[in-house]
Design an enzyme around this catalytic site. Structure first.
Site, short mmCIF file in Angstrom:
data_model
loop_
_atom_site.label_atom_id
_atom_site.label_comp_id
_atom_site.label_asym_id
_atom_site.label_seq_id
_atom_site.Cartn_x
_atom_site.Cartn_y
_atom_site.Cartn_z
N HIS A 81 20.56 -8.76 -6.01
CA HIS A 81 20.49 -9.25 -5.37
C HIS A 81 19.58 -9.95 -4.22
CE1 HIS A 81 22.33 -12.32 -1.65
NE2 HIS A 81 22.87 -12.31 -2.06
N ASP A 93 22.89 -0.67 -1.96
CA ASP A 93 23.85 -2.69 -1.23
C ASP A 93 25.02 -2.89 -1.53
OD1 ASP A 93 24.87 -4.84 -1.14
OD2 ASP A 93 22.98 -6.15 -2.38
N GLN A 122 29.07 -6.58 -2.42
CA GLN A 122 29.86 -6.24 -3.24
C GLN A 122 30.86 -5.09 -3.24
OE1 GLN A 122 30.55 -8.98 -4.51
NE2 GLN A 122 28.77 -10.31 -3.55
N LYS A 147 32.06 -10.09 3.06
CA LYS A 147 32.84 -9.85 2.00
C LYS A 147 34.11 -8.61 1.54
CE LYS A 147 28.89 -11.17 0.46
NZ LYS A 147 28.75 -12.22 -0.01
N CYS A 196 22.00 -16.02 -5.55
CA CYS A 196 21.27 -15.45 -5.23
C CYS A 196 20.77 -14.07 -5.92
CB CYS A 196 21.45 -15.40 -3.85
SG CYS A 196 21.46 -16.46 -2.96
C1 PLP Z 1 25.76 -7.90 -4.27
C2 PLP Z 1 25.24 -8.13 -2.46
N1 PLP Z 1 23.85 -8.11 -1.89
C3 PLP Z 1 23.51 -8.36 -0.55
C4 PLP Z 1 24.56 -9.99 -0.18
C5 PLP Z 1 23.86 -10.44 1.07
O1 PLP Z 1 25.01 -10.20 2.38
P1 PLP Z 1 24.99 -11.60 2.97
O2 PLP Z 1 24.95 -12.68 2.96
O3 PLP Z 1 26.03 -10.65 3.93
O4 PLP Z 1 24.23 -10.59 3.68
C6 PLP Z 1 25.57 -10.58 -1.06
C7 PLP Z 1 25.73 -11.59 -0.65
O5 PLP Z 1 26.20 -12.07 -1.62
C8 PLP Z 1 25.68 -9.34 -2.45
O6 PLP Z 1 26.59 -9.86 -3.05
#
Ligand code: PLP
Length: 399
Positions: A113, A190, A193, A216, A353
């Site tokens: 992401h 990260d 998800q 999430k 994203c």
């Molecule tokens: C795999 C992953 N990492 C990071 C993020 C970023 O999360 P946040 O927007 O809550 O900071 C997302 C959000 O869609 C995501 O799916």
């Protein structure tokens, strides 16, 4: 199977919400906890000696304990942040910036992401370090052999996405961590998800840092967690300076509080922390394994159903999560999305994203359905029916 829908006041009989990879819905218990803060406290923490402030501080700090237990960490290793994005930016700017130098490698993948890629891209440009991309296999997965080939004694950071938000694939975290540590690199995971359906034990995985967002995993927006091994967090300077993060202030310098307080300058989103506690309670009561099995089953049903509809391209036939990514052949995904929206089916279109995943798939934009605990087989049938109607509709228009 219990019907979880009744716990989510955002739902009604006509509404199919399958955009949980973007944000999950909020159960009543979480909403009540946020309300509880504003109705019964609405005070600042750590500073007041009166009962309300004392109790609100207790709930704020008990939530930290709960979050620590949820991922197998120590309490002092849990930093509240605005979410995964701010956690990873803090890390890149205050850990990455300190340890990286010209010629070092940061290992990333096209599955990341943007919030797990761009902070490292930025720090690479600032420090002269290089971004090294792990080649994905033919299905678009991160495999251990390719990680091995990418790591070297120059690798200082491995930024890994636990579950891809487009492909729904699970990364081999434990194996990658062992390999990364063998060359002296640190692993940043990260979990945005993953945290909603994969049990995570940071000590057992032995990752060095990890981040996730409450929104999430049934929690509120505006709050997330950065986990870091205590000695590593201690080696980091704060990113924000202000109230509630210093022990002493002199005219020309200040002494920071211990970890994690030094990273929580100013007034934090206290109500969201109240909500996070109830989100964790909810997930633990249902059981992450159970959630995982449920969403994988719904995703599989969806993929089987889509495969029987002509003119649908599926990009992740073997999703390991509740995420199904697809397109209607020759139909721009945002046009298709409008059709679903008219039918009260909420899903997502775009690059999610994660533009490098789209590049790899050879498309700018895809549709993404993502299931969670409040979805059921009826939702899958409704989604598949609407998909059939959409295919027919766009065909009659000559797409
Ligand atoms: C795999 C992953 N990492 C990071 C993020 C970023 O999360 P946040 O927007 O809550 O900071 C997302 C959000 O869609 C995501 O799916």
């Amino acid at each position: 199977m219990k019907d979880y829908k009744c716990d989510f006041p955002q739902l009604n009989d006509d509404y199919v919400y399958i955009d949980s990879a973007a944000t999950t819905l909020t159960p009543t218990t979480v909403i009540d906890a946020i309300n509880d803060y504003y109705r019964n406290y609405s005070v600042n923490i750590h500073r007041g000696m009166y009962k309300q402030s004392y109790e609100a501080t207790e709930i704020y700090e008990n939530t930290r304990r709960k979050a620590a237990a949820f991922i197998g960490a120590k309490t002092e290793e849990i930093v509240y942040t605005r979410g995964t994005t701010s956690a990873l930016n803090l890390l890149a700017q205050r850990y990455g910036n300190r340890i990286l130098k010209k010629g070092d490698d940061i290992v990333v993948s096209e599955l990341a992401h943007h919030s797990s890629l761009l902070p490292w891209q930025h720090i690479a440009a600032e420090t002269g370090a290089n971004l090294r991309y792990v080649p994905l296999d033919s299905e678009g997965r991160l495999i251990v052999d390719n990680i091995k080939k990418t790591l070297s004694d120059k690798t200082k950071i491995v930024a890994l996405t636990h579950v891809s938000n487009v492909m729904g694939y699970l990364a081999p975290v434990k194996e990658v961590t062992e390999l990364a540590h063998a060359v002296g690199a640190k692993v940043v995971l990260d979990c945005a998800q993953a945290v909603s359906h994969v049990p995570i034990d940071v000590k057992q995985l032995n990752v060095d840092f990890m981040a996730f967002s409450a929104h999430k995993m049934l929690g509120p927006t505006g709050i997330g967690i950065l986990y870091g091994k205590h000695n590593l967090l201690e080696s980091m300077e704060p990113l924000e300076y202000g109230g509630d993060m210093v022990d002493f202030v002199e005219k020309d310098h200040a002494v920071w509080k211990d970890v994690p307080q030094r990273f929580e300058a100013g007034t934090m989103p206290i109500a969201s922390v109240f909500g996070l506690a109830k989100a964790i309670d909810y997930l633990e009561a249902v059981g992450l394994d159970h959630i995982h099995d449920h969403i994988v089953k719904l995703a599989k049903m969806t993929i089987d159903g889509l495969q029987s509809i002509e003119d649908v391209t599926i990009y992740n036939e073997h999703s390991d999560s509740g995420i199904v990514t697809f397109n209607l052949k020759n139909v721009p995904s945002h046009d298709a999305l409008s059709f679903y929206a008219e039918e009260n089916v909420a899903l997502r279109a775009g690059h999610h994203c994660a533009m490098l995943v789209g590049k790899k798939l050879g498309v700018n934009s895809t549709l993404r359905a993502s299931f969670y605990i409040y979805n059921d087989e009826k939702d899958v049938h409704r989604f598949l029916d609407v998909t059939k109607q959409a295919v027919d509709y766009f065909r009659t228009l000559g797409f």
